[in-house]
Design a protein around this motif. Structure first.
Motif, PDB file in Angstrom:
ATOM      1  N   SER A  83     -13.526 -25.021 -39.600  1.00  0.00           N
ATOM      2  CA  SER A  83     -12.528 -26.006 -40.022  1.00  0.00           C
ATOM      3  C   SER A  83     -11.114 -25.480 -39.798  1.00  0.00           C
ATOM      4  O   SER A  83     -10.485 -24.932 -40.713  1.00  0.00           O
ATOM      5  N   PRO A  84     -10.587 -25.615 -38.572  1.00  0.00           N
ATOM      6  CA  PRO A  84      -9.216 -25.176 -38.316  1.00  0.00           C
ATOM      7  C   PRO A  84      -8.216 -25.972 -39.153  1.00  0.00           C
ATOM      8  O   PRO A  84      -8.412 -27.162 -39.420  1.00  0.00           O
ATOM      9  N   GLN A  85      -7.146 -25.310 -39.550  1.00  0.00           N
ATOM     10  CA  GLN A  85      -6.068 -25.961 -40.295  1.00  0.00           C
ATOM     11  C   GLN A  85      -4.953 -26.357 -39.329  1.00  0.00           C
ATOM     12  O   GLN A  85      -4.640 -25.633 -38.387  1.00  0.00           O
ATOM     13  N   VAL A  86      -4.347 -27.509 -39.587  1.00  0.00           N
ATOM     14  CA  VAL A  86      -3.222 -27.967 -38.772  1.00  0.00           C
ATOM     15  C   VAL A  86      -1.926 -27.601 -39.468  1.00  0.00           C
ATOM     16  O   VAL A  86      -1.739 -27.914 -40.656  1.00  0.00           O
ATOM     17  N   GLY A  87      -1.026 -26.944 -38.730  1.00  0.00           N
ATOM     18  CA  GLY A  87       0.267 -26.594 -39.292  1.00  0.00           C
ATOM     19  C   GLY A  87       1.266 -27.732 -39.151  1.00  0.00           C
ATOM     20  O   GLY A  87       1.022 -28.728 -38.468  1.00  0.00           O
ATOM     21  N   HIS A  88       2.417 -27.588 -39.782  1.00  0.00           N
ATOM     22  CA  HIS A  88       3.457 -28.617 -39.704  1.00  0.00           C
ATOM     23  C   HIS A  88       3.931 -28.833 -38.266  1.00  0.00           C
ATOM     24  O   HIS A  88       4.432 -29.908 -37.926  1.00  0.00           O
ATOM     25  N   ASP A  89       3.765 -27.788 -37.431  1.00  0.00           N
ATOM     26  CA  ASP A  89       4.166 -27.901 -36.035  1.00  0.00           C
ATOM     27  C   ASP A  89       3.056 -28.447 -35.142  1.00  0.00           C
ATOM     28  O   ASP A  89       3.205 -28.520 -33.915  1.00  0.00           O
ATOM     29  N   GLY A  90       1.922 -28.829 -35.747  1.00  0.00           N
ATOM     30  CA  GLY A  90       0.808 -29.349 -34.971  1.00  0.00           C
ATOM     31  C   GLY A  90      -0.101 -28.278 -34.404  1.00  0.00           C
ATOM     32  O   GLY A  90      -1.119 -28.593 -33.783  1.00  0.00           O
ATOM     33  N   MET A  91       0.249 -27.026 -34.570  1.00  0.00           N
ATOM     34  CA  MET A  91      -0.585 -25.933 -34.074  1.00  0.00           C
ATOM     35  C   MET A  91      -1.764 -25.697 -35.016  1.00  0.00           C
ATOM     36  O   MET A  91      -1.697 -25.989 -36.214  1.00  0.00           O
ATOM     37  N   LEU A  92      -2.854 -25.154 -34.459  1.00  0.00           N
ATOM     38  CA  LEU A  92      -4.056 -24.913 -35.230  1.00  0.00           C
ATOM     39  C   LEU A  92      -4.149 -23.454 -35.661  1.00  0.00           C
ATOM     40  O   LEU A  92      -3.718 -22.548 -34.944  1.00  0.00           O
ATOM     41  N   SER A  93      -4.750 -23.246 -36.820  1.00  0.00           N
ATOM     42  CA  SER A  93      -4.883 -21.890 -37.355  1.00  0.00           C
ATOM     43  C   SER A  93      -5.869 -21.052 -36.555  1.00  0.00           C
ATOM     44  O   SER A  93      -5.781 -19.826 -36.544  1.00  0.00           O
ATOM     45  N   GLU A  94      -6.823 -21.693 -35.901  1.00  0.00           N
ATOM     46  CA  GLU A  94      -7.793 -20.984 -35.054  1.00  0.00           C
ATOM     47  C   GLU A  94      -8.322 -21.947 -34.013  1.00  0.00           C
ATOM     48  O   GLU A  94      -8.204 -23.162 -34.141  1.00  0.00           O
ATOM     49  N   TRP A  95      -8.909 -21.371 -32.969  1.00  0.00           N
ATOM     50  CA  TRP A  95      -9.447 -22.170 -31.872  1.00  0.00           C
ATOM     51  C   TRP A  95     -10.837 -21.647 -31.575  1.00  0.00           C
ATOM     52  O   TRP A  95     -11.028 -20.778 -30.738  1.00  0.00           O
ATOM     53  N   PRO A  96     -11.869 -22.163 -32.270  1.00  0.00           N
ATOM     54  CA  PRO A  96     -13.227 -21.621 -32.113  1.00  0.00           C
ATOM     55  C   PRO A  96     -13.731 -21.756 -30.687  1.00  0.00           C
ATOM     56  O   PRO A  96     -13.327 -22.659 -29.949  1.00  0.00           O
ATOM     57  N   LEU A  97     -14.633 -20.862 -30.306  1.00  0.00           N
ATOM     58  CA  LEU A  97     -15.256 -20.923 -28.996  1.00  0.00           C
ATOM     59  C   LEU A  97     -15.977 -22.253 -28.846  1.00  0.00           C
ATOM     60  O   LEU A  97     -16.784 -22.638 -29.684  1.00  0.00           O
ATOM     61  N   GLY A  98     -15.656 -22.975 -27.764  1.00  0.00           N
ATOM     62  CA  GLY A  98     -16.262 -24.265 -27.512  1.00  0.00           C
ATOM     63  C   GLY A  98     -15.483 -25.443 -28.067  1.00  0.00           C
ATOM     64  O   GLY A  98     -15.843 -26.599 -27.816  1.00  0.00           O
ATOM     65  N   PHE A  99     -14.413 -25.176 -28.795  1.00  0.00           N
ATOM     66  CA  PHE A  99     -13.613 -26.237 -29.421  1.00  0.00           C
ATOM     67  C   PHE A  99     -12.595 -26.761 -28.422  1.00  0.00           C
ATOM     68  O   PHE A  99     -11.520 -26.209 -28.267  1.00  0.00           O
ATOM     69  N   PHE A 100     -12.947 -27.807 -27.668  1.00  0.00           N
ATOM     70  CA  PHE A 100     -12.055 -28.416 -26.688  1.00  0.00           C
ATOM     71  C   PHE A 100     -11.442 -27.380 -25.743  1.00  0.00           C
ATOM     72  O   PHE A 100     -10.244 -27.410 -25.463  1.00  0.00           O
ATOM     73  N   ASP A 101     -12.268 -26.448 -25.270  1.00  0.00           N
ATOM     74  CA  ASP A 101     -11.750 -25.409 -24.383  1.00  0.00           C
ATOM     75  C   ASP A 101     -12.255 -25.570 -22.952  1.00  0.00           C
ATOM     76  O   ASP A 101     -12.051 -24.686 -22.119  1.00  0.00           O
ATOM     77  N   GLU A 102     -12.908 -26.680 -22.650  1.00  0.00           N
ATOM     78  CA  GLU A 102     -13.497 -26.838 -21.327  1.00  0.00           C
ATOM     79  C   GLU A 102     -12.431 -26.925 -20.240  1.00  0.00           C
ATOM     80  O   GLU A 102     -12.639 -26.470 -19.113  1.00  0.00           O
ATOM     81  N   TRP A 103     -11.262 -27.523 -20.555  1.00  0.00           N
ATOM     82  CA  TRP A 103     -10.173 -27.599 -19.585  1.00  0.00           C
ATOM     83  C   TRP A 103      -9.741 -26.193 -19.161  1.00  0.00           C
ATOM     84  O   TRP A 103      -9.597 -25.903 -17.967  1.00  0.00           O
ATOM     85  N   ASP A 104      -9.530 -25.313 -20.137  1.00  0.00           N
ATOM     86  CA  ASP A 104      -9.115 -23.950 -19.820  1.00  0.00           C
ATOM     87  C   ASP A 104     -10.211 -23.209 -19.054  1.00  0.00           C
ATOM     88  O   ASP A 104      -9.920 -22.448 -18.120  1.00  0.00           O
ATOM     89  N   ARG A 105     -11.456 -23.435 -19.431  1.00  0.00           N
ATOM     90  CA  ARG A 105     -12.562 -22.764 -18.751  1.00  0.00           C
ATOM     91  C   ARG A 105     -12.658 -23.220 -17.296  1.00  0.00           C
ATOM     92  O   ARG A 105     -12.842 -22.401 -16.382  1.00  0.00           O
ATOM     93  N   ALA A 106     -12.514 -24.520 -17.061  1.00  0.00           N
ATOM     94  CA  ALA A 106     -12.572 -25.039 -15.698  1.00  0.00           C
ATOM     95  C   ALA A 106     -11.381 -24.550 -14.878  1.00  0.00           C
ATOM     96  O   ALA A 106     -11.510 -24.207 -13.687  1.00  0.00           O
ATOM     97  N   LEU A 107     -10.188 -24.520 -15.514  1.00  0.00           N
ATOM     98  CA  LEU A 107      -8.999 -24.068 -14.822  1.00  0.00           C
ATOM     99  C   LEU A 107      -9.118 -22.599 -14.417  1.00  0.00           C
ATOM    100  O   LEU A 107      -8.715 -22.203 -13.311  1.00  0.00           O
ATOM    101  N   ASP A 108      -9.677 -21.789 -15.311  1.00  0.00           N
ATOM    102  CA  ASP A 108      -9.889 -20.377 -14.995  1.00  0.00           C
ATOM    103  C   ASP A 108     -10.791 -20.239 -13.766  1.00  0.00           C
ATOM    104  O   ASP A 108     -10.547 -19.380 -12.898  1.00  0.00           O
ATOM    105  N   ARG A 109     -11.819 -21.053 -13.678  1.00  0.00           N
ATOM    106  CA  ARG A 109     -12.723 -20.977 -12.526  1.00  0.00           C
ATOM    107  C   ARG A 109     -12.062 -21.453 -11.249  1.00  0.00           C
ATOM    108  O   ARG A 109     -12.290 -20.919 -10.162  1.00  0.00           O
ATOM    109  N   LEU A 110     -11.186 -22.475 -11.375  1.00  0.00           N
ATOM    110  CA  LEU A 110     -10.479 -22.983 -10.209  1.00  0.00           C
ATOM    111  C   LEU A 110      -9.481 -21.946  -9.662  1.00  0.00           C
ATOM    112  O   LEU A 110      -9.258 -21.843  -8.466  1.00  0.00           O
ATOM    113  N   LEU A 111      -8.882 -21.191 -10.571  1.00  0.00           N
ATOM    114  CA  LEU A 111      -7.871 -20.211 -10.175  1.00  0.00           C
ATOM    115  C   LEU A 111      -8.480 -18.854  -9.808  1.00  0.00           C
ATOM    116  O   LEU A 111      -7.777 -17.979  -9.308  1.00  0.00           O
ATOM    117  N   ASP A 112      -9.752 -18.682 -10.081  1.00  0.00           N
ATOM    118  CA  ASP A 112     -10.404 -17.410  -9.804  1.00  0.00           C
ATOM    119  C   ASP A 112     -10.535 -17.194  -8.287  1.00  0.00           C
ATOM    120  O   ASP A 112     -11.080 -18.036  -7.595  1.00  0.00           O
TER     121      ASP A 112
END
Length: 381
Positions: free
Chosen positions: A352-381
């Protein structure tokens, strides 16, 4: 407001204690229990509407809101046996403004495997006075829109009972067109959810303006087909909204799924008053990214006006819409609950990540909407 949902031996969960906010976003992998949490609330409403939420009744597993099958389909596979008793407890509990209420049935595997009404039996039930103050769950402020909503069609049902007396859009949104036809001129009372560019505060004009975020220039008309039990929805592009619009009209079947699919969600959020409970499954379906973000913002605006909104979503655009709403002051962080459901070795984990006043999250669990970054890493590899 419902502050916490508790489940016991219910479907995906042997035990669950899930905090809820004015706006709750449920995300995560498939088959990890997100729908179970929403179904539990809908099941209570279904039993209430059927008049069986009392000592002579129980959990009605199949009805207009949910179809859960029979007893063996509901019991958690690794259930707790309730101190060795023959009847296994299956329970749904709520914390309402720090006051706990709970409903429990006794499931007997030798007797109730094929039963679709699981009876309360000897378990104590809460006094109706303890939960009737919830106008959303048990009153006229309840809306539940499933993932499989109405599809574009030529006609939709005209039900006075649902659209007028109960103010219910239908679990699939099937009564939305008739609700909109009946309440087209009703004022959208909550100023926070009103679209600033709408021609008026009426429900039809407000719905049209929000729909134009999905499809710029669109207008809509909801008409009564006299002499039938049907109503008709049509769309136009340019011109004005209303029952009698002069510009060329298009059937929903000719404009794609997105407009029809999003219409019940927009109407539900605009019509949700203080104390309402709105359950939304996959509001992003058939919408482009801007429309998905808009749906999240509208849901946050409804929550800021006093409704409680629970969303199940797989969209990072919905998540970002919630984060932006917090950053822009629509909701304070303490009124938002985010839960990420994952499966590890057959066990469901909830982060259960917490949302800060700036919209940022307290944590970003593995698999939590990270597919874009994972795909981008593979494209740039």
């Amino acid at each position: 407001m419902i502050n916490r949902l508790r489940l016991e031996n219910f479907k995906a969960f042997r035990e669950l204690k899930l905090p809820l906010g004015a706006l709750t976003l449920l995300t995560g992998v498939n088959a990890a229990g997100k729908s179970t949490t929403i179904q539990a609330l809908a099941l209570l409403r279904q039993a209430h509407d059927a008049g069986v939420l009392d000592a002579d009744g129980g959990f009605l597993l199949n009805g207009d809101l949910v179809e859960l099958g029979v007893g063996r389909d509901v019991l958690h596979e690794d259930y707790s046996d309730g101190r060795g008793k023959r009847a296994v407890p299956i329970g749904i509990g709520l914390t309402i403004d720090d006051h706990d209420v709970a409903w429990r049935v006794g499931y007997d595997p030798s007797r109730d495997r094929e039963a679709d009404l699981l009876r309360f039996g000897d378990y104590p039930l809460p006094d109706p006075g303890d939960y009737e103050p919830l106008p959303g769950l048990f009153g006229l402020g309840f809306q539940f829109l499933k993932a499989d909503r109405i599809v574009p069609a030529v006609h939709y049902p005209k039900s006075y009972e649902a659209a007028v007396r109960k103010g219910f859009l239908g679990a699939r949104g099937e009564h939305t067109v008739n609700f909109l036809r009946t309440h087209r001129d009703d004022e959208v009372r909550a100023s926070t959810v009103r679209h600033p560019d709408a021609k008026s505060d009426g429900l039809l004009d407000q719905t049209e303006s929000w729909l134009q975020v999905v499809c710029p220039g669109v207008n809509l008309a909801a008409e009564d087909l006299r002499g039938t039990d049907l109503v008709q929805l049509s769309f136009g592009f340019g011109g004005t909204a209303g029952i009698h619009s002069s510009n060329f009209r298009y059937r929903p079947t000719n404009v794609g799924f997105g407009l029809t699919y999003s219409l019940p969600i927009i109407v539900a959020c605009l019509s949700a008053g203080e104390g309402a409970l709105v359950l939304l499954e996959n509001p992003e379906a058939h919408l482009h990214p801007r429309g998905q973000t808009m749906m999240a913002r509208l849901a946050c605006l409804a929550a800021s006006a006093g409704a409680q909104v629970i969303i199940e979503s797989h969209s990072d655009h919905v998540l970002n819409g919630v984060r932006l709403a917090v950053k822009e002051g629509v909701l304070t962080p303490d009124r938002v609950a985010l839960h990420y459901f994952d499966r590890n070795d057959g066990k469901i984990d909830i982060t259960s990540p917490q949302v800060g006043h700036d919209g940022m999250l307290s944590e970003w669990p593995l698999g939590f909407f990270d597919e874009w970054d994972r795909a981008l890493d593979r494209l740039l590899d």
